[in-house]
Design an enzyme around this catalytic site. Structure first.
Site, mmCIF file in Angstrom:
data_model
loop_
_atom_site.group_PDB
_atom_site.id
_atom_site.type_symbol
_atom_site.label_atom_id
_atom_site.label_comp_id
_atom_site.label_asym_id
_atom_site.label_seq_id
_atom_site.Cartn_x
_atom_site.Cartn_y
_atom_site.Cartn_z
ATOM 1 N N LYS A 17 32.940 41.448 37.491
ATOM 2 C CA LYS A 17 32.196 42.641 37.070
ATOM 3 C C LYS A 17 33.056 43.526 36.186
ATOM 4 C CE LYS A 17 34.629 45.453 39.933
ATOM 5 N NZ LYS A 17 35.513 46.570 39.480
ATOM 6 N N ALA A 105 43.765 40.497 40.997
ATOM 7 C CA ALA A 105 44.181 41.906 40.977
ATOM 8 C C ALA A 105 44.008 42.500 39.583
ATOM 9 C CB ALA A 105 45.634 42.056 41.456
ATOM 10 N N GLY A 106 42.881 42.139 38.947
ATOM 11 C CA GLY A 106 42.653 42.550 37.565
ATOM 12 C C GLY A 106 41.599 43.615 37.375
ATOM 13 N N GLY A 107 41.020 44.133 38.474
ATOM 14 C CA GLY A 107 40.005 45.158 38.352
ATOM 15 C C GLY A 107 38.625 44.628 38.020
ATOM 16 N N MET A 108 38.412 43.316 38.178
ATOM 17 C CA MET A 108 37.109 42.719 37.871
ATOM 18 C C MET A 108 36.418 42.136 39.102
ATOM 19 S SD MET A 108 37.480 40.902 34.156
ATOM 20 C CE MET A 108 35.705 40.596 34.164
ATOM 21 N N GLY A 109 36.944 42.420 40.283
ATOM 22 C CA GLY A 109 36.247 42.035 41.504
ATOM 23 C C GLY A 109 36.262 40.553 41.807
ATOM 24 N N GLY A 111 38.097 38.771 43.988
ATOM 25 C CA GLY A 111 38.075 38.511 45.432
ATOM 26 C C GLY A 111 36.712 38.805 46.033
ATOM 27 N N ALA A 113 33.881 38.542 44.401
ATOM 28 C CA ALA A 113 33.019 37.435 43.973
ATOM 29 C C ALA A 113 33.227 36.215 44.869
ATOM 30 C CB ALA A 113 33.304 37.082 42.515
ATOM 31 N N ASP A 145 32.984 46.203 46.613
ATOM 32 C CA ASP A 145 32.433 45.478 45.465
ATOM 33 C C ASP A 145 31.662 44.212 45.847
ATOM 34 O OD1 ASP A 145 33.469 47.332 43.695
ATOM 35 O OD2 ASP A 145 35.258 46.161 43.229
#
Length: 310
Positions: A17, A105-109, A111, A113, A145
Site C-alpha cells: 500500500k 520495513a519500507g513503509g508499504m505494509g 508484513g 500483506a 494495516d
C-alpha cells in the site's frame, strides 16, 4: 498425517500500500496516536503458499532482501494462521512460504500483506469458513494495516488506521517506487515525530488528537485526477523519516526533477512513492532514478485486496 501423504495447498496474494495522505494525531496516554490516512493498494504483491502441516512454520523467498524478516513465532503471517486456528478450533498446522516483493520495513505494509494473504489462505485450506467480517476482526487484532491489505482498493483509515471506510476512486494511478537499501523502524519514526513536536511546541501549537483526511485528497481520488492528487499528497511522518534517513531528500529531489508530479515518503518510510501522469512518465522517472543508482519498481493502483490465486 503420514509424511508421504499428499498435502493440500492453497496460494493467495495481497498488495502493498501507499499512504497518499497521513496525518498523525497527538501522542496519547497509552503511547499510541490516532491517525487519518488515505490508503491505496498498489500492484506490488506478496504471495503466500499455505500447505497442510502438523505444526506451524514459515519460510521466506523472493527477489528482495528478506534477511530482516523473522521466521519465528513473531512473524505476522504465522500469528495470523494461529489466530484463525484458535478462533475456529482447528487442530492442525500449516507451512507457509511467502514470496516477498514489497520492501521489508519500507513503509508499504509488506508484513501486513503477508498476514492478510495468510488469513485468506488458511481459511480456505482448512475450510474454516470464518467469513469476511470475522477475518477483518482478526486482521484488526494483528495490526493497523492488516485490515486494509485484506480489503484493498482505496480507503480512509481512522483510529489507528484499522477503522476503514471505502473511498471512491476512479481510473488508475501510476507510481514509481524508490526502494531504499535499509529499512526504518516504524516506532523510531513515530518517536522522532513526537520529539520534534515537543521541541517545537511553541511554534507548532497544539496537535489535534483526532486528525482528518484532507477533502482535496478524496476529491482527487474520486475524479481520478493525478495532478490534483499530487497537490494534496501529505505525510506527517515524512520529515522524521528524512531526519533518520537523510538520503531520502536527494531521492525525492531526483524523482521530481525527472518528471514526477510529486513524491512522498510512504508510511513510515523509507520507500519513496512518486506519482506520475501516465506509463510514459513512469518509464522516464524509472530510468532516471535507476541511472542515479536507486533501486526502483513501477506499480499502479488501486488494486484488489487479499484473494486466492487459482
Amino acid at each position: 498425517m503420514s509424511p508421504h501423504a499428499a498435502r493440500r495447498s492453497v496460494r493467495s496474494r495481497a498488495p502493498g500500500k501507499i499512504n497518499v495522505f497521513l496525518a498523525v494525531g497527538a501522542l496519547q496516554d497509552d503511547g499510541y496516536h490516532e491517525v487519518a490516512t488515505a490508503y491505496q493498494a498498489v500492484s506490488l504483491y506478496e504471495d503466500v503458499t499455505a500447505v497442510e502441516a502438523d505444526d506451524f512454520a514459515v519460510e521466506i523467498t523472493g527477489p528482495i532482501d528478506t534477511t530482516g524478516v523473522p521466521v519465528d513465532g513473531s512473524n505476522l503471517a504465522l500469528r495470523a494462521a494461529r489466530a484463525v486456528a484458535e478462533r475456529s478450533g482447528y487442530r492442525g498446522g500449516v507451512h507457509l512460504t511467502i514470496e516477498k516483493r514489497v520492501p521489508v520495513a519500507g513503509g508499504m505494509g509488506g508484513g501486513s500483506a503477508d498476514a492478510a494473504a495468510t488469513l485468506v489462505a488458511v481459511d480456505a485450506l482448512w475450510g474454516t469458513a470464518l467469513g469476511r467480517d470475522e477475518l477483518l476482526r482478526i486482521a484488526a487484532e494483528l495490526g493497523a494495516d492488516v485490515p486494509f491489505a485484506l480489503a484493498g482498493g482505496t480507503a480512509v483509515g481512522t483510529g489507528r488506521g484499522d477503522e476503514l471506510s471505502a473511498a471512491l476512486a476512479k481510473g488508475e494511478f501510476h507510481w514509481v517506487l524508490a526502494l531504499a537499501e535499509d529499512g526504518l523502524s516504524t516506532p523510531a519514526v513515530y518517536r522522532a515525530l513526537d520529539e520534534h513536536r515537543d521541541r517545537h511546541r511553541a511554534d507548532i501549537g497544539p496537535v489535534r488528537a483526532t486528525p482528518v483526511v484532507d477533502a482535496n485528497v478524496l476529491q482527487a481520488l474520486r475524479a481520478g485526477d493525478a495532478e490534483l492528487l499530487a497537490e494534496s499528497l501529505h505525510n506527517d511522518l515524512q520529515a522524521p523519516a528524512m531526519r533518520l534517513a537523510p538520503k531520502l531528500a536527494a531521492t525525492l529531489e531526483a524523482g521530481e526533477e525527472a518528471g514526477a508530479l510529486a513524491g512522498l515518503v510512504s508510511g513510515s518510510g523509507p520507500t519513496v512513492a512518486f506519482l506520475v501522469a501516465d506509463i510514459d512518465a513512469a518509464l522516464e522517472v524509472q530510468i532516471a532514478l535507476s541511472a542515479s543508482g536507486v533501486r526502483v519498481a513501477r506499480a499502479t493502483g488501486p488494486v484488489h485486496g487479499a484473494r486466492l490465486l487459482h
